[in-house]
Design an enzyme around this catalytic site. Structure first.
Site, PDB file in Angstrom:
ATOM      1  N   ARG A   1       0.852  -1.184   0.000  1.00  0.00           N
ATOM      2  CA  ARG A   1       0.000   0.000   0.000  1.00  0.00           C
ATOM      3  C   ARG A   1       0.888   1.234   0.000  1.00  0.00           C
ATOM      4  NH1 ARG A   1      -4.971   1.002   3.999  1.00  0.00           N
ATOM      5  NH2 ARG A   1      -3.407   2.053   5.257  1.00  0.00           N
TER       6      ARG A   1
ATOM      7  N   ASP B   1       0.034  -1.068  12.356  1.00  0.00           N
ATOM      8  CA  ASP B   1       0.597  -1.722  11.170  1.00  0.00           C
ATOM      9  C   ASP B   1       1.003  -3.146  11.543  1.00  0.00           C
ATOM     10  OD1 ASP B   1       2.520  -2.685   9.238  1.00  0.00           O
ATOM     11  OD2 ASP B   1       2.543  -0.655   8.438  1.00  0.00           O
TER      12      ASP B   1
ATOM     13  N   ASP C   1       4.666  -4.283  10.575  1.00  0.00           N
ATOM     14  CA  ASP C   1       5.709  -3.696  11.433  1.00  0.00           C
ATOM     15  C   ASP C   1       5.708  -4.373  12.794  1.00  0.00           C
ATOM     16  OD1 ASP C   1       6.379  -1.933   9.478  1.00  0.00           O
ATOM     17  OD2 ASP C   1       5.614  -0.141  10.490  1.00  0.00           O
TER      18      ASP C   1
ATOM     19  N   THR D   1      -1.108   7.495  -0.292  1.00  0.00           N
ATOM     20  CA  THR D   1      -2.439   7.415  -0.934  1.00  0.00           C
ATOM     21  C   THR D   1      -3.243   6.202  -0.502  1.00  0.00           C
ATOM     22  OG1 THR D   1      -1.600   6.084  -2.762  1.00  0.00           O
ATOM     23  CG2 THR D   1      -1.470   8.491  -3.014  1.00  0.00           C
TER      24      THR D   1
END
Ligand code: PRP
Ligand code: URA
Length: 260
Positions: free
Chosen positions: A153, A251, A254, A157
């Site tokens: 991703r 995330d 992560d 955006t």
């Protein structure tokens, strides 16, 4: 302190028809609470995520069915009152695969009329976060073939971009368990389904296994590919301005692979 019963049931009642959410048991809610907590260190994040992944892939139909919704009008989050759900489909990943009748002879000399899986399967992980789900699949399906699709991703955006795909040669004749823990806008998962379809996999043979989803992503997947089954552990409230799932867990990639 309020003590909550072992089975908590109320989730969103207006899920698209291709979506199956796991029953909201106390165990599942507890595991998700652990990985949502920003204080949870990576070792624990991995441990609790792996447990949810295992439930998603394997949890038996009988256990899932025994947790069918009962009458209850409060969410585990302790917040909004929500309407009770009648009875969504409660199958988990492998329970979506068709079976055929199979008779075996047991050591007692008697026949047992059972079943075996029809057709072959493979896993396909959406890199990077989806790779976290590969081990859970291998624990249930020894030597399963696993393809990889690298989709990222864009951080500004939130648009999904395809970089790479490497899939089993005979993927068109297999059921595909598509793996990605997060379904936010749906852009990444939809792109991955496009890749599978381009490789000859019919959409009704694709089962998307996912930890945390939201209504926006589920609706996007349903309108693009209504026959792809989505099995999700939990449907969250929605997306924030950065297209992150809320309340979410941040995330996933992560936290699983690189954080402290
Ligand atoms: C995350 C996640 C999904 C995607 C979900 O991956 O693992 O693939 O975002 O968002 P979407 O539904 O809006 O497309 P990301 O691209 O951040 O890469 P990562 O796996 O390397 O963390
Ligand atoms: N990817 C994640 O890891 N988390 C989100 O909330 C959205 C996309």
């Amino acid at each position: 302190m309020t003590s909550l019963p072992a089975t908590v049931t109320a989730g969103p009642s207006d899920l698209p028809p291709n979506t199956c959410a796991l029953p909201r048991t106390g165990q599942l809610a507890g595991l998700l609470t652990a990985i949502r907590d920003k204080q949870t260190a990576r070792g624990d994040f991995i441990f609790y995520s792996d447990r949810i992944i295992r439930l998603l892939v394997e949890e038996g139909a009988s256990e899932a069915l025994s947790a069918r919704p009962q009458t209850r009008r409060r969410t585990l989050a302790g917040g909004d009152l929500v309407a009770d759900q009648s009875s969504p489909s409660l199958q988990t990943g492998l329970n979506h695969l068709p079976v055929v009748e199979k008779t075996v002879t047991t050591p007692t000399g008697l026949d047992y009329n059972g079943v075996s899986f029809e057709g072959r399967i493979c896993g396909v992980s959406i890199m990077r976060a989806g790779e976290a789900m590969e081990a859970g699949l291998r624990e249930c399906c020894r030597a399963v073939r696993i393809g990889k699709i690298l989709i990222q991703r864009d951080e500004e955006t939130a648009q999904a971009k395809l970089f790479y795909a490497k899939l089993p040669d005979d993927i068109q004749s297999r059921y595909c368990l598509l793996l990605d823990p997060m379904l936010a806008t749906g852009g990444s998962a939809i792109k991955a389904v496009e890749v599978l379809i381009d490789h000859g996999v019919p959409q009704e043979r694709i089962i998307f296994l996912n930890l945390v989803s939201c209504p926006e992503g589920l609706r996007a997947m349903y309108s693009a590919y209504p026959q792809v089954k989505v099995v999700t552990a939990w449907v969250d409230d929605g997306l924030d301005a950065h297209k992150y799932i809320v309340p979410g867990l941040g995330d996933f990639g992560d936290r699983y692979f690189t954080s402290n």
